[in-house]
Design a protein around this motif. Structure first.
Motif, PDB file in Angstrom:
ATOM      1  N   ALA A 195      -3.426 -42.255  -6.705  1.00  0.00           N
ATOM      2  CA  ALA A 195      -3.925 -40.917  -6.145  1.00  0.00           C
ATOM      3  C   ALA A 195      -4.125 -39.745  -7.493  1.00  0.00           C
ATOM      4  CB  ALA A 195      -3.063 -40.229  -5.163  1.00  0.00           C
ATOM      5  N   GLU A 196      -2.948 -40.001  -8.569  1.00  0.00           N
ATOM      6  CA  GLU A 196      -2.931 -39.068  -9.378  1.00  0.00           C
ATOM      7  C   GLU A 196      -4.492 -39.408 -10.436  1.00  0.00           C
ATOM      8  OE1 GLU A 196      -0.279 -37.731 -13.492  1.00  0.00           O
ATOM      9  OE2 GLU A 196      -0.315 -39.762 -12.419  1.00  0.00           O
ATOM     10  N   ILE A 231      -7.177 -40.665  -9.318  1.00  0.00           N
ATOM     11  CA  ILE A 231      -8.281 -40.163  -8.841  1.00  0.00           C
ATOM     12  C   ILE A 231      -8.281 -38.509  -8.961  1.00  0.00           C
ATOM     13  CG2 ILE A 231      -9.314 -39.993  -6.448  1.00  0.00           C
ATOM     14  CD1 ILE A 231      -7.967 -42.494  -5.834  1.00  0.00           C
ATOM     15  N   ARG A 232      -7.543 -37.774  -8.606  1.00  0.00           N
ATOM     16  CA  ARG A 232      -7.544 -36.451  -9.050  1.00  0.00           C
ATOM     17  C   ARG A 232      -7.935 -36.112 -10.246  1.00  0.00           C
ATOM     18  NH1 ARG A 232      -2.219 -36.910  -6.578  1.00  0.00           N
ATOM     19  NH2 ARG A 232      -2.518 -36.443  -4.223  1.00  0.00           N
ATOM     20  N   ASP A 233      -7.473 -36.810 -11.165  1.00  0.00           N
ATOM     21  CA  ASP A 233      -8.012 -36.424 -12.700  1.00  0.00           C
ATOM     22  C   ASP A 233      -9.471 -37.044 -12.714  1.00  0.00           C
ATOM     23  OD1 ASP A 233      -6.919 -36.043 -15.410  1.00  0.00           O
ATOM     24  OD2 ASP A 233      -8.547 -37.771 -15.947  1.00  0.00           O
ATOM     25  N   GLN A 235     -11.422 -36.710 -10.552  1.00  0.00           N
ATOM     26  CA  GLN A 235     -12.209 -35.581  -9.507  1.00  0.00           C
ATOM     27  C   GLN A 235     -12.411 -34.222 -10.311  1.00  0.00           C
ATOM     28  OE1 GLN A 235      -9.657 -35.680  -6.344  1.00  0.00           O
ATOM     29  NE2 GLN A 235     -11.156 -36.554  -4.836  1.00  0.00           N
ATOM     30  N   GLU A 236     -11.369 -33.950 -11.242  1.00  0.00           N
ATOM     31  CA  GLU A 236     -11.338 -32.776 -12.339  1.00  0.00           C
ATOM     32  C   GLU A 236     -12.219 -33.116 -13.141  1.00  0.00           C
ATOM     33  OE1 GLU A 236      -7.388 -32.312 -13.218  1.00  0.00           O
ATOM     34  OE2 GLU A 236      -6.440 -31.746 -11.328  1.00  0.00           O
ATOM     35  N   SER A 293     -14.945 -34.424  -5.331  1.00  0.00           N
ATOM     36  CA  SER A 293     -14.084 -33.678  -5.125  1.00  0.00           C
ATOM     37  C   SER A 293     -13.590 -33.576  -3.657  1.00  0.00           C
ATOM     38  CB  SER A 293     -13.983 -32.305  -5.997  1.00  0.00           C
ATOM     39  OG  SER A 293     -15.204 -31.600  -5.580  1.00  0.00           O
ATOM     40  N   ASP A 331     -10.079 -36.559   0.038  1.00  0.00           N
ATOM     41  CA  ASP A 331      -8.543 -36.453  -0.449  1.00  0.00           C
ATOM     42  C   ASP A 331      -8.268 -37.659  -1.391  1.00  0.00           C
ATOM     43  OD1 ASP A 331      -5.850 -35.583   0.433  1.00  0.00           O
ATOM     44  OD2 ASP A 331      -5.839 -37.770   0.898  1.00  0.00           O
ATOM     45  N   ALA A 332      -7.691 -37.160  -2.440  1.00  0.00           N
ATOM     46  CA  ALA A 332      -7.406 -38.470  -3.366  1.00  0.00           C
ATOM     47  C   ALA A 332      -6.509 -39.444  -2.728  1.00  0.00           C
ATOM     48  CB  ALA A 332      -6.825 -37.788  -4.671  1.00  0.00           C
ATOM     49  N   ARG A 333      -5.518 -39.024  -2.200  1.00  0.00           N
ATOM     50  CA  ARG A 333      -4.564 -40.023  -1.504  1.00  0.00           C
ATOM     51  C   ARG A 333      -5.136 -41.013  -0.590  1.00  0.00           C
ATOM     52  NH1 ARG A 333      -0.061 -39.797   2.117  1.00  0.00           N
ATOM     53  NH2 ARG A 333       1.524 -40.924   1.457  1.00  0.00           N
TER      54      ARG A 333
END
Length: 223
Positions: free
Chosen positions: A145-146, A148-150, A152-153, A159, A162-164
């Motif tokens: 998830a981390e 994926i969030r990166d 997305q940023e 975005s 939900d990354a999780r």
């Protein structure tokens, strides 16, 4: 599952040798065919060493299962980490993910998928093993998830997702291939990949060809 002792610095680690031999024999013969005598013979260890480090046969098997599960999933995470680090545009990311999907979903990898299924199945009646696998799964999902969030940023992935949830879905469609592996009429691999490609392509932002911010070094969560 917790080791009860270890060798002093510089000496062979009997606990590790026992564990690696057990992992290999589980892969070759399964849990039903695992004989403690064979493990001890190949590891060059005594029964007292096994009981000292792992308590009993079940403790040894549980410890081996946790390591097998962790290694299997962690290798997939490292692949995802690499392709995200090396991609500067959504188009590059999509191309790499589709390539990796074909390798991971290959019918020849069915034994690895079955192994992961066997590990989860063996935990059903072992609360301690189930708890240990749950802890590993939570940690590995958090790492995914981390990443994926990166992405997305950096504008590589949508975005609004939900990354999780995406992290779990990536693992789900990879592991879920085992359902076709065991079917009497397995799904056509090309047709399966058409579906996977279509779904994955919905996550990636490919409407801009300009590079996003360059990959940056990230702190890895503790495992």
């Amino acid at each position: 599952m917790t080791r009860r002792g270890g060798a002093s610095s510089g000496e062979p680690k009997t606990a590790d040798v026992l564990l690696e031999v057990t992992i290999r024999l589980l892969g070759e013969h399964g849990e039903g065919g695992l004989r403690v005598e064979d493990v001890l013979s190949e590891a060059g260890a005594s029964p007292s060493s096994l009981y000292h480090h792992y308590g009993n046969r079940d403790g040894l098997i549980e410890a081996a299962r946790v390591i097998m599960f962790t290694r299997s999933v962690a290798s997939d995470i490292e692949v995802l980490r690499t392709i995200l680090d090396e991609s500067e545009t959504g188009s590059e990311l999509l191309e790499r993910i589709l390539q990796v999907n074909r390798a991971v979903q290959d019918p020849n990898r069915a034994p690895r998928r079955r192994e992961r299924l066997a590990i989860l199945g063996s935990a059903a009646d072992r609360p301690a093993l189930w708890a240990a696998l749950s802890e590993q799964q939570d940690n590995l999902t958090a790492v995914t998830a981390e990443l994926i969030r990166d992405a997305q940023e950096r504008g590589l992935m949508r975005s609004d997702l939900d990354a999780r949830a995406v992290a779990y879905f990536i693992q789900a469609y990879t592991f879920g291939r085992v359902l076709s592996d065991v079917a009497s009429e397995p799904v056509d691999p090309d047709e399966w990949m058409r579906v996977v490609d279509l779904v994955v392509s919905q996550w990636i932002v490919t409407d801009a060809d300009t590079p996003t911010s360059p990959p940056r070094r990230r702190r890895r969560p503790a495992r």
